[in-house]
Design an enzyme around this catalytic site. Structure first.
Site, PDB file in Angstrom:
ATOM      1  CG  HIS A  82      68.335 -13.100 -10.654  1.00 47.78           C
ATOM      2  ND1 HIS A  82      69.006 -13.371 -11.817  1.00 47.78           N
ATOM      3  CD2 HIS A  82      67.905 -11.823 -10.736  1.00 47.78           C
ATOM      4  CE1 HIS A  82      68.995 -12.295 -12.586  1.00 47.78           C
ATOM      5  NE2 HIS A  82      68.326 -11.332 -11.947  1.00 47.78           N
ATOM      6  CG  HIS A  95      64.148  -9.400 -10.203  1.00 44.05           C
ATOM      7  ND1 HIS A  95      64.914  -9.185  -9.075  1.00 44.05           N
ATOM      8  CD2 HIS A  95      64.980  -9.281 -11.255  1.00 44.05           C
ATOM      9  CE1 HIS A  95      66.146  -8.940  -9.433  1.00 44.05           C
ATOM     10  NE2 HIS A  95      66.224  -8.979 -10.754  1.00 44.05           N
TER      11      HIS A  95
END
Length: 163
Positions: free
Chosen positions: A63, A78
């Site tokens: 992620h 992110h």
């Protein structure tokens, strides 16, 4: 020495709209605790490298990742908020930690439907993790961008780095 003074363009890692970090619903980003930059209200499902360099860190859950540029700047991408809780589901990495990439190289594919069905927001902060090392020149807040095409921010390195 001249290399350290040139303008570095950071391109969008995903399709969407550039927003100010203060609009991200996660205080780590909105209060700039992890660095300075912008975020993308994403609409795409392909994540590309916003800068060239080496993938120096990639979360096991895929992620988030960090690219270290040749001039030593760490750029964090992110993907989403609360996406850590998915334990990697909905993310397929194309590149891995240690790979050298060029700006625009594909890094990840997202299963947007799955991620959103789990209640996760797919806003994508893009940060310089040590903002004191750079002088920000431009942040293109409000622009619509396509992955690998438009500049989301630009900077110059202001601190000498040892490599």
């Amino acid at each position: 020495m001249g290399l350290l003074k040139r303008t570095i363009q950071v391109i969008s890692p995903i399709d969407g709209k550039v927003i100010d970090l203060s609009q991200v619903d996660d205080r780590v980003f909105s209060q700039r605790l992890a660095g300075e930059g912008v975020a993308i209200e994403s609409t795409g499902d392909t994540v590309v490298a916003p800068v060239g360099g080496k993938i120096s860190f990639m979360f096991k859950t895929n992620h988030a990742f960090v690219i270290t540029t040749t001039n030593g700047i760490h750029v964090l991408v992110h993907i989403g908020t609360d996406t850590l809780n998915l334990h990697g589901e909905g993310f397929k990495n194309v590149k891995k930690m240690g790979d050298t990439v060029k700006a625009g190289d594909e890094i990840l594919k997202l299963d947007r439907d799955f991620i959103e069905s789990k209640g996760c927001c797919l806003v994508v902060p893009v940060l310089i993790t040590k903002p004191d090392d750079v002088e920000f020149l431009e942040m293109n807040i409000g622009n619509l961008v396509r992955a690998g095409n438009e500049t989301i921010m630009s900077y110059k390195v202001v601190k000498n780095k040892e490599f």
